[in-house]
Design an enzyme around this catalytic site. Structure first.
Site, mmCIF file in Angstrom:
data_model
loop_
_atom_site.group_PDB
_atom_site.id
_atom_site.type_symbol
_atom_site.label_atom_id
_atom_site.label_comp_id
_atom_site.label_asym_id
_atom_site.label_seq_id
_atom_site.Cartn_x
_atom_site.Cartn_y
_atom_site.Cartn_z
ATOM 1 N N GLU A 293 -49.931 -32.540 25.216
ATOM 2 C CA GLU A 293 -49.310 -32.467 26.539
ATOM 3 C C GLU A 293 -50.007 -31.389 27.379
ATOM 4 O O GLU A 293 -50.316 -31.596 28.552
ATOM 5 C CB GLU A 293 -47.816 -32.162 26.386
ATOM 6 C CG GLU A 293 -47.071 -32.162 27.711
ATOM 7 C CD GLU A 293 -45.556 -31.942 27.561
ATOM 8 O OE1 GLU A 293 -45.070 -31.911 26.408
ATOM 9 O OE2 GLU A 293 -44.882 -31.799 28.590
ATOM 10 N N GLU B 260 -36.874 -27.439 23.855
ATOM 11 C CA GLU B 260 -36.453 -28.712 24.467
ATOM 12 C C GLU B 260 -36.967 -29.893 23.629
ATOM 13 O O GLU B 260 -36.219 -30.810 23.302
ATOM 14 C CB GLU B 260 -37.002 -28.778 25.899
ATOM 15 C CG GLU B 260 -36.799 -30.104 26.610
ATOM 16 C CD GLU B 260 -38.076 -30.624 27.249
ATOM 17 O OE1 GLU B 260 -38.571 -31.673 26.805
ATOM 18 O OE2 GLU B 260 -38.590 -29.960 28.183
ATOM 19 N N HIS B 261 -38.245 -29.871 23.269
ATOM 20 C CA HIS B 261 -38.801 -30.953 22.443
ATOM 21 C C HIS B 261 -38.086 -31.060 21.103
ATOM 22 O O HIS B 261 -37.764 -32.142 20.637
ATOM 23 C CB HIS B 261 -40.289 -30.694 22.159
ATOM 24 C CG HIS B 261 -41.194 -31.285 23.177
ATOM 25 N ND1 HIS B 261 -42.201 -32.154 22.851
ATOM 26 C CD2 HIS B 261 -41.259 -31.126 24.513
ATOM 27 C CE1 HIS B 261 -42.858 -32.514 23.947
ATOM 28 N NE2 HIS B 261 -42.301 -31.895 24.969
ATOM 29 N N HIS C 144 -39.698 -24.685 26.470
ATOM 30 C CA HIS C 144 -40.165 -26.071 26.458
ATOM 31 C C HIS C 144 -40.268 -26.604 25.031
ATOM 32 O O HIS C 144 -39.910 -27.760 24.748
ATOM 33 C CB HIS C 144 -41.524 -26.140 27.173
ATOM 34 C CG HIS C 144 -42.184 -27.479 27.101
ATOM 35 N ND1 HIS C 144 -43.208 -27.763 26.221
ATOM 36 C CD2 HIS C 144 -41.962 -28.622 27.792
ATOM 37 C CE1 HIS C 144 -43.581 -29.013 26.386
ATOM 38 N NE2 HIS C 144 -42.853 -29.562 27.327
#
Lengths: 423, 430
Positions: free
Chosen positions: B142, B70-71, B67
């Protein structure tokens, strides 16, 4: 076309979709009690009717129509609210079953006009169960802290217009006072007097739909005259802080921006909002989230029916002042024309992309058609694109100068002092 | 380029595997104005232990690495890929699941430029210490946002309880502690291993002309140098997981009503390909017969106020795990659990009682599948090249039609195992 006085039909014929989508709307001016009643009606009518007395019976009828979907919900545009019955059924040509659309219309007719009634009231067991379920659901909504914060801001901004403050899910206190007899009378009145708008998107013709609705008991009624657009005087600035045990604080701001739907400055207001916080390339997103790592999200929304511009952020409590300063600075920058041509062009391109994309959603086409009827005007996608493309940086700054702050709501994390800085 | 027509869906899919190993699927949709493209690697949050390409020893990277990667992919030395898309009016985004990472855009104009941007930014990593440190603040927010969300806690908490010895126990985004340890070198290592073209697929759906679009993609890929495709060795149990399980956990959160989730972990060995897809559809129909809105057992519990409209269930079949989660809000968590458990215990008998309803739930499944082809996003996001070995969502209507009532009984018998049920309750409180 008109099916009768106060009864409109709009058909959008297209072979683009696998399904035919139908909405039957009963529309009237909004009040707090009107809205709450409609929400409880929606809950009842979605789960029971005389011909389908249980949820299982209703769901089975839909499953047999190849998983057709059916729902009843409530919408509000400014001063107008509507009770909507919607259906979506796979195109019979794909199923080798040409009768499925007629079956759907017949089903909707039965559900709308033959509610589950006993002794001049909504059947009491179902009524009590659904009333209780709805109130329980309304209470659970508050578990969602973003919803809670949004609703608090709404209450502050529209303290003098509670029909606009009330949640679209209803007001629990009002719903608790309703009874099956009164609500049935209200529903029958709604069926007989509300403006009706029927909208269909799919591979069908107007004549076909008119024929399918030939035996619907819809007498003439007085057409709705009210405009959905709310105009208000400038309101004083108010502030509220609330503490709860949340990890992420919410800072919500409200502003007044008195520019109505499809008025002269409307397109400039759309570009302004896109530039401020309405797109993921906006100044708020860039500066609050990307540059300063202060928030996971920061965005703005503009409602041209109520003239409310709002900003939502999720932040750490101790960053509140820094975030407020950054938000204010972005507004000032737009007022002073301090933004690049590239960013301006990106925002315009992004808005055009969004608008053109809506032509690929049957739901979006349907919603737009209903809105066009409510405001009595139509703007094609090509015209819309042309209008947005014609907006200049100067007109956007002029729009920004009309923005006045009205309310600040802060949901503060109770134990935030113990949180270590993240970076 | 292969061409496959699906008459039941009235769709034609164009596919090819490029010389560098990348799989491409194109679905032109007549009448549409938008094009949606999604570029996916078969790499997700559970893949944090693997043998890096060119080495022989496994490494374990911090939870949340997929993740985080991905960012970070969007940020380049002198610009952000997001702005490249924005320049051409496109919306872009990305998401990470347990097993996949996907990058996407949607656009009504400039398809070629946006496709090139997508391929280029995902295939050209750029990470520095400073940019990695900055991202930790954003991802930390997040994670905290999901920590406050009881529905997210209920769902992911239940999965964690079913797989306490596997990476499924970790949040997809990781924890504040685990992401604090992530370095730029970790990101390069993961990218080099899992972002090989042979481990990726590109799906483009909507307004497009297949030959022209495929030509753009081929030219873009042919102009880049890639390492020779290498097999990926990741730590993953191929057999169904038989390890520990947390049978019961309770969490207190500021919620109005208790939320109960029952996680049923599958411990049966799954078939491959078409048969795996059929197994999944049989399970789905089986749960519809027991717990769907047309099920009489569901109505009984509904009328007794044991459950309400908040009730729902999810059948998940992924690389390395399959499970079902039944969840809802309830005034009485004990009655809720007992009511659901009783139906599961007597599933075969209840299913046989519901046989009359089988054609109805099947019809519904077929219609819903056809209707889902209205959405470019649904088509592209659900398309999976790996899970069913060449059988895809385009075959779903055929798969559902092939399922018999006996298949349902067999799949449910094989799947339901009351020894591997995990119950998570979220109770009101602070």
């Amino acid at each position: 076309m008109q099916l009768g006085k106060g009864i409109g039909l709009t058909v959008i014929p297209t072979s683009q979709f696998k399904t035919v989508r139908v909405a039957v709307d009963f529309i009237a001016p909004v009040t707090v009690s009107e809205l709450s009643k409609r929400i409880l009606m929606a809950q009842l009518l979605e789960t029971s009717s005389q011909d389908y007395p249980t949820q299982t019976a209703l769901a089975t009828a839909l499953s047999n129509m190849y998983g057709a979907s059916f729902g009843v919900n409530v919408f509000r545009y400014g001063r107008i609210n509507g009770l909507r019955f919607s259906g979506n059924v796979v195109d019979g040509a794909l199923l080798g079953d040409p009768d499925v659309l007629a079956t759907m219309f017949n089903f909707m007719k039965k559900v709308i006009f033959r509610p589950l009634v006993k002794d001049d009231a909504f059947e009491s067991q179902t009524f009590t169960l659904q009333q209780r379920n709805l109130i329980a659901y309304l209470k659970s909504l508050d578990d969602d802290k973003q919803y809670h914060a949004d609703q608090q801001l709404q209450n502050m901004v529209f303290s003098d217009l509670p029909e606009l403050a009330t949640s679209l899910y209803g007001d629990a206190a009002t719903i608790a006072t309703l009874d099956g007899q009164g609500l049935l009378a209200d529903y029958q009145n709604l069926l007989a007097t509300n403006q009706v708008q029927v909208t269909v998107v799919g591979d069908v013709t107007e004549a076909q739909i008119k024929a399918l609705m030939g035996d619907w008991p819809l007498p003439d009624r007085t057409p709705l005259k009210e405009s959905p657009i709310v105009t208000r005087l400038r309101q004083p600035l108010i502030e509220k802080t609330e503490q709860q045990a949340v990890a992420q604080a919410k800072l919500n701001l409200a502003y007044q921006l008195p520019i109505g739907y499809r008025t002269e400055q409307f397109y400039a207001a759309l570009v302004f909002n896109g530039l401020f916080g309405g797109t993921p390339i906006s100044l708020l997103f860039k500066n609050v989230r990307e540059k300063n790592s202060l928030a996971y999200f920061a965005s703005s929304q503009f409602d041209a029916f109520t003239g409310m511009l709002s900003v939502r952020t999720g932040i750490e409590s101790h960053n509140r002042q820094a975030v407020e300063a950054i938000i204010a600075a972005q507004l000032t920058a737009i007022q002073n024309g301090q933004f690049s041509d590239e960013l301006f062009d990106q925002v315009v391109a992004s808005l055009i992309n969004g608008r053109e994309s809506r032509m690929d959603s049957a739901q979006a086409l349907l919603n737009q058609a209903v809105l066009d009827e409510l405001v009595g005007s139509h703007v094609s996608t090509a015209e819309w694109v042309q209008q947005v493309s014609a907006v200049s940086k100067q007109t956007v700054s002029a729009v920004a100068q009309q923005v006045t702050q009205q309310a600040t709501y802060f949901l503060e994390g109770a134990d935030d002092n113990e949180t270590a800085p993240l970076s | 380029m292969r061409q496959h027509h699906y008459p039941k869906l009235a769709e034609t899919l164009y596919s090819d595997v490029l010389p560098n190993g990348l799989t491409v699927h194109l679905l032109p949709k007549a009448g549409f104005h938008k094009t949606y493209a999604v570029f996916t690697t078969d790499y997700g949050s559970i893949d944090n232990t693997f043998v890096p390409i060119g080495t022989t020893h496994p490494v374990t990277l911090p939870a949340g690495i997929a993740h985080f990667l991905e960012h970070k992919m969007f940020e380049k030395e002198d610009h952000d890929a997001f702005d490249d898309f924005a320049h051409f009016g496109a919306n872009s985004n990305a998401f990470t699941s347990y097993t996949h990472t996907s990058y996407l855009f949607s656009t009504t104009r400039h398809l070629k430029e946006n496709l090139e941007t997508l391929l280029d930014f995902v295939q050209r990593p750029y990470f520095t210490k400073a940019t990695v440190e900055k991202e930790k603040g954003i991802i930390g927010q997040e994670i905290q946002m999901y920590d406050d969300d009881p529905n997210s806690q209920a769902y992911f908490g239940t999965i964690a309880a079913m797989y306490p010895d596997l990476p499924f126990k970790n949040d997809i985004a990781g924890t504040l502690d685990s992401i604090a340890a992530i370095t730029a070198d970790d990101l390069y290592l993961a990218h080099k291993t899992f972002y090989q073209p042979a481990n990726m697929s590109l799906v483009v759906v909507g307004k497009l002309e297949p030959d022209e679009t495929m030509g753009w993609i081929k030219a873009n890929q042919a102009a880049k140098l890639f390492d020779r495709p290498m097999p990926i060795i990741r730590s993953q149990n191929e057999a169904a997981y038989q390890g520990g399980l947390i049978k019961r956990s309770t969490l207190t959160m500021p919620v109005e009503r208790p939320k109960v989730s029952l996680g049923l972990r599958g411990v049966d060995q799954l078939p491959e390909g078409w048969d795996r897809f059929k197994y999944e559809e049989a399970l789905s129909l089986g749960f519809d017969l027991l717990f769907g809105e047309t099920a009489s057992e569901y109505l009984r519990l509904y009328d007794q106020s044991v459950l309400d409209d908040s009730f729902g269930y999810n059948i998940e079949l992924q690389r390395g795990a399959h499970f079902v989660i039944l969840a809802g809000e309830t005034a009485d968590s004990d009655r809720f659990e007992a009511g659901i458990t009783e139906i599961l215990e007597n599933a075969q008998a209840y299913l046989k009682k519901a046989e009359f309803n089988f054609e109805t739930v099947k019809r519904e499944a077929i219609g819903s599948t056809i209707a889902s082809f209205n959405s470019l996003e649904a088509i592209a996001n659900q398309y999976d090249d790996w899970l069913y070995g060449g059988t895809t969502i385009f075959d779903e209507v055929d798969v559902i039609e092939a399922v018999t009532f006996d298949d349902v009984l067999t799949a449910m018998q094989s799947f339901i195992n009351l020894d591997t049920v995990s119950v998570q309750t979220i109770l009101p409180g602070s």
